[in-house]
Design a protein around this motif. Structure first.
Motif, short mmCIF file in Angstrom:
data_model
loop_
_atom_site.label_atom_id
_atom_site.label_comp_id
_atom_site.label_asym_id
_atom_site.label_seq_id
_atom_site.Cartn_x
_atom_site.Cartn_y
_atom_site.Cartn_z
N PRO A 28 47.79 32.03 39.54
CA PRO A 28 47.33 32.68 38.31
C PRO A 28 45.84 33.02 38.43
CG PRO A 28 48.66 30.75 37.80
CD PRO A 28 48.41 30.73 39.28
N THR A 29 45.43 34.11 37.83
CA THR A 29 44.06 34.62 37.97
C THR A 29 43.00 33.58 37.65
OG1 THR A 29 44.85 36.84 37.50
CG2 THR A 29 42.49 36.46 37.29
N ALA A 30 43.14 32.86 36.55
CA ALA A 30 42.11 31.89 36.16
C ALA A 30 41.97 30.78 37.19
CB ALA A 30 42.43 31.30 34.79
N ALA A 31 43.09 30.26 37.69
CA ALA A 31 43.05 29.18 38.68
C ALA A 31 42.45 29.70 39.99
CB ALA A 31 44.45 28.63 38.92
N ALA A 32 42.87 30.89 40.41
CA ALA A 32 42.36 31.46 41.65
C ALA A 32 40.86 31.75 41.54
CB ALA A 32 43.12 32.75 41.98
N ALA A 33 40.42 32.29 40.42
CA ALA A 33 39.00 32.59 40.22
C ALA A 33 38.17 31.31 40.28
CB ALA A 33 38.79 33.32 38.90
N HIS A 34 38.69 30.22 39.75
CA HIS A 34 37.98 28.93 39.79
C HIS A 34 37.82 28.47 41.24
CE1 HIS A 34 36.65 24.97 38.57
NE2 HIS A 34 37.56 24.45 39.37
N LEU A 35 38.86 28.58 42.04
CA LEU A 35 38.78 28.17 43.45
C LEU A 35 37.80 29.05 44.22
CD1 LEU A 35 42.55 27.48 44.21
CD2 LEU A 35 40.74 25.80 43.80
N VAL A 36 37.81 30.34 43.94
CA VAL A 36 36.88 31.26 44.61
C VAL A 36 35.44 30.94 44.21
CG1 VAL A 36 36.15 33.68 44.78
CG2 VAL A 36 38.59 33.09 44.91
N ALA A 37 35.20 30.74 42.93
CA ALA A 37 33.84 30.42 42.45
C ALA A 37 33.35 29.10 43.01
CB ALA A 37 33.83 30.38 40.92
N SER A 38 34.26 28.18 43.29
CA SER A 38 33.90 26.87 43.83
C SER A 38 33.71 26.88 45.34
CB SER A 38 34.99 25.85 43.48
OG SER A 38 35.13 25.73 42.10
N GLY A 39 34.05 28.00 45.98
CA GLY A 39 33.91 28.09 47.43
C GLY A 39 35.06 27.45 48.19
N ILE A 40 36.13 27.14 47.48
CA ILE A 40 37.30 26.52 48.10
C ILE A 40 38.23 27.57 48.70
CG2 ILE A 40 39.40 25.21 47.54
CD1 ILE A 40 37.67 23.67 45.51
N ALA A 41 38.17 28.79 48.14
CA ALA A 41 39.05 29.86 48.59
C ALA A 41 38.31 31.18 48.49
CB ALA A 41 40.31 29.91 47.73
N GLU A 42 38.90 32.21 49.11
CA GLU A 42 38.36 33.56 49.00
C GLU A 42 39.48 34.48 48.54
OE1 GLU A 42 36.96 34.72 52.86
OE2 GLU A 42 38.95 34.70 53.74
N GLU A 43 39.12 35.52 47.82
CA GLU A 43 40.12 36.47 47.34
C GLU A 43 40.62 37.31 48.50
OE1 GLU A 43 40.76 40.00 44.04
OE2 GLU A 43 38.81 39.02 44.19
N VAL A 44 41.92 37.55 48.53
CA VAL A 44 42.52 38.42 49.53
C VAL A 44 42.75 39.75 48.85
CG1 VAL A 44 44.53 38.83 51.01
CG2 VAL A 44 43.64 36.51 50.71
N ARG A 45 42.06 40.75 49.30
CA ARG A 45 42.20 42.07 48.71
C ARG A 45 43.19 42.88 49.53
NH1 ARG A 45 38.49 43.17 44.71
NH2 ARG A 45 36.73 41.75 44.67
N ALA A 46 44.04 43.63 48.85
CA ALA A 46 45.04 44.46 49.54
C ALA A 46 44.33 45.59 50.26
CB ALA A 46 46.04 45.01 48.53
N GLN A 47 44.77 45.84 51.49
CA GLN A 47 44.23 46.95 52.25
C GLN A 47 45.16 48.15 52.12
OE1 GLN A 47 44.06 45.36 56.28
NE2 GLN A 47 41.84 45.49 56.18
N PRO A 48 44.61 49.34 51.96
CA PRO A 48 45.47 50.52 52.00
C PRO A 48 46.18 50.59 53.35
CG PRO A 48 43.31 51.10 51.15
CD PRO A 48 43.23 49.67 51.65
#
Length: 70
Positions: A28-48
């Motif tokens: 879920p967006t909120a949980a993922a954003a928390h992990l990214v902000a904490s440096g535990i994870a990075e967002e995976v952006r879709a590539q064209p």
């Protein structure tokens, strides 16, 4: 939101172990954003599709098999 884990985490989330370091998960967006902000994870952006194809190295010596009628 799709993320890639940057660290190993112990414990579980919703009864499932956390993905290993380097593995991806869809959270879920909120949980993922928390992990990214904490440096535990990075967002995976879709590539064209065009960029993804350009990122793949060309296979040297790869040839199509000839189809022959017998």
């Amino acid at each position: 939101m799709k993320i890639r884990m940057l660290v190993e985490m112990t414990g579980t989330r919703d009864g499932q172990p956390w993905p290993a370091k380097g593995r991806e998960a869809d959270l879920p967006t909120a949980a993922a954003a928390h992990l990214v902000a904490s440096g535990i994870a990075e967002e995976v952006r879709a590539q064209p599709a065009e960029e993804a194809a350009a990122d793949k190295p060309a296979r040297k010596g790869a040839r199509r098999a000839a189809v022959t009628d017998s």
